[in-house]
Design an enzyme around this catalytic site. Structure first.
Site, PDB file in Angstrom:
ATOM      1  N   ASP A   1       2.767 -12.541   0.268  1.00  0.00           N
ATOM      2  CA  ASP A   1       3.453 -13.087   1.715  1.00  0.00           C
ATOM      3  C   ASP A   1       2.605 -12.362   2.967  1.00  0.00           C
ATOM      4  OD1 ASP A   1       5.361 -13.985   3.483  1.00  0.00           O
ATOM      5  OD2 ASP A   1       6.956 -12.707   2.859  1.00  0.00           O
TER       6      ASP A   1
ATOM      7  N   GLN B   1      16.819  -8.853   8.989  1.00  0.00           N
ATOM      8  CA  GLN B   1      16.458  -9.760   9.789  1.00  0.00           C
ATOM      9  C   GLN B   1      15.760  -9.454  10.907  1.00  0.00           C
ATOM     10  OE1 GLN B   1      18.966  -9.597   8.410  1.00  0.00           O
ATOM     11  NE2 GLN B   1      19.774 -11.548   7.424  1.00  0.00           N
ATOM     12  N   GLY B   2      14.530 -10.088  11.197  1.00  0.00           N
ATOM     13  CA  GLY B   2      13.910  -9.494  12.462  1.00  0.00           C
ATOM     14  C   GLY B   2      12.469  -8.623  12.050  1.00  0.00           C
ATOM     15  N   ASP B   3      12.699  -7.950  10.913  1.00  0.00           N
ATOM     16  CA  ASP B   3      11.728  -6.948  10.745  1.00  0.00           C
ATOM     17  C   ASP B   3      10.392  -7.519   9.756  1.00  0.00           C
ATOM     18  OD1 ASP B   3      12.801  -4.605  11.863  1.00  0.00           O
ATOM     19  OD2 ASP B   3      14.434  -4.474  10.110  1.00  0.00           O
ATOM     20  N   SER B   4      10.785  -8.875   9.235  1.00  0.00           N
ATOM     21  CA  SER B   4       9.745  -9.453   8.311  1.00  0.00           C
ATOM     22  C   SER B   4       8.444  -9.397   8.876  1.00  0.00           C
ATOM     23  CB  SER B   4       9.812 -10.942   8.324  1.00  0.00           C
ATOM     24  OG  SER B   4      11.040 -10.956   7.320  1.00  0.00           O
TER      25      SER B   4
ATOM     26  N   HIS C   1       6.043 -15.895   5.706  1.00  0.00           N
ATOM     27  CA  HIS C   1       7.004 -16.928   5.872  1.00  0.00           C
ATOM     28  C   HIS C   1       7.605 -16.792   7.436  1.00  0.00           C
ATOM     29  CE1 HIS C   1       9.155 -12.842   5.395  1.00  0.00           C
ATOM     30  NE2 HIS C   1      10.044 -13.312   6.356  1.00  0.00           N
TER      31      HIS C   1
END
Length: 270
Positions: A131, A222-225, A86
């Protein structure tokens, strides 16, 4: 539901970084694009980490704005990185990876452009399973320890406590854009499937790992994906999606490596 990737100056609106959680009352966010919340970028409730203890961890940045972090990833070959599918909303030339830099606002570490992106064929934006993306780097990052994939599907048994790493949002629990880590207990698939939002949002026992704290306060964000979830020196999973960050009742959802290991290994060896 949104994923956990960081939004990039209205150019790359990726997901939210961190573990994700799907909800029915409110959509969940990917830790790059999984959670419907403001863009963030650091592990919540974690502790500062040295890149030397996780040298295979990399930050995915935009090539046109080098100080802007999008997602995390793991170096599995000198020229291959595993991250979240993603996160890949733009052409390969839009991205680069940084290795060995604890504070992304500073210089140092190694930077390599991304030349090719492969998306797991079983991934889609509806259920967010599988993912995974594999990035091929324009030049290899050599002399750095690599992380091996976990291939045992029983490794994510309830009660084990892996560690998640990232540069994502901290919600004022630590400095932004700085390398953090957090131990997150595996809760078992039933803990996430008991949440109607997660069950209807795409959580699957065969492809996901449910990990975190039901009382909230600690989570990827957020930002760790795409960032690494590590157990016993192996890549157990990657940050995928969830509802908000560190919200009570909404632990993180990670993409399980073992269920996709054969497909990932075939791509990594190319």
């Amino acid at each position: 539901m949104m994923k956990r990737a960081a939004a990039i100056a209205a150019v790359l609106v990726l997901g939210v970084s961190g573990a994700a959680t799907a909800a029915t009352q409110r959509p969940a966010d990917d830790h790059q694009s999984g959670r419907q919340t403001a863009d963030r970028s650091l592990i919540v409730g974690g502790t500062l980490a040295a890149t030397s203890e996780a040298p295979w961890a990399v930050a995915l940045i935009t090539s046109f704005q080098p100080s802007t972090q999008v997602c995390g990833g793991a170096l599995v070959r000198p020229n291959k990185v595993i991250t979240a599918a993603h996160c890949m909303t733009e052409p390969p030339s839009s991205f680069a990876v940084v290795q060995g830099r604890s504070d992304l606002a500073m210089d140092g570490g190694r930077v390599a452009a991304v030349s090719r992106v492969w998306i797991h064929p079983g991934y889609n934006t509806q259920h967010r399973r599988n993912d995974f993306a594999v990035l091929t780097l324009a030049r290899p990052i050599t002399g750095v320890p690599l992380i091996r994939l976990e291939t045992n599907p029983k490794a994510d048994r309830r009660g084990v406590v892996p560690t998640v790493y990232g540069w994502g949002e901290t919600q004022d629990t630590g400095p932004s854009d700085t390398f953090h880590k957090l131990r997150v207990p595996v809760l078992g698939d039933a803990a996430c499937l008991a949440n109607k939002g997660y069950a209807t949002g795409g959580y699957a026992a065969s492809t996901n790992i449910c990990a975190g704290y039901l009382d909230g306060g600690r989570d990827a964000c957020q930002g760790d994906s795409g960032g690494p979830l590590v157990l016993n020196g192996r890549l157990l999973g990657t940050v995928s999606w969830g509802r908000g960050c560190a919200e009570p009742g909404y632990p993180g959802v990670y993409a399980e490596i073992a269920s996709a290991a054969r497909t990932l290994q075939a791509e990594i060896k190319r």
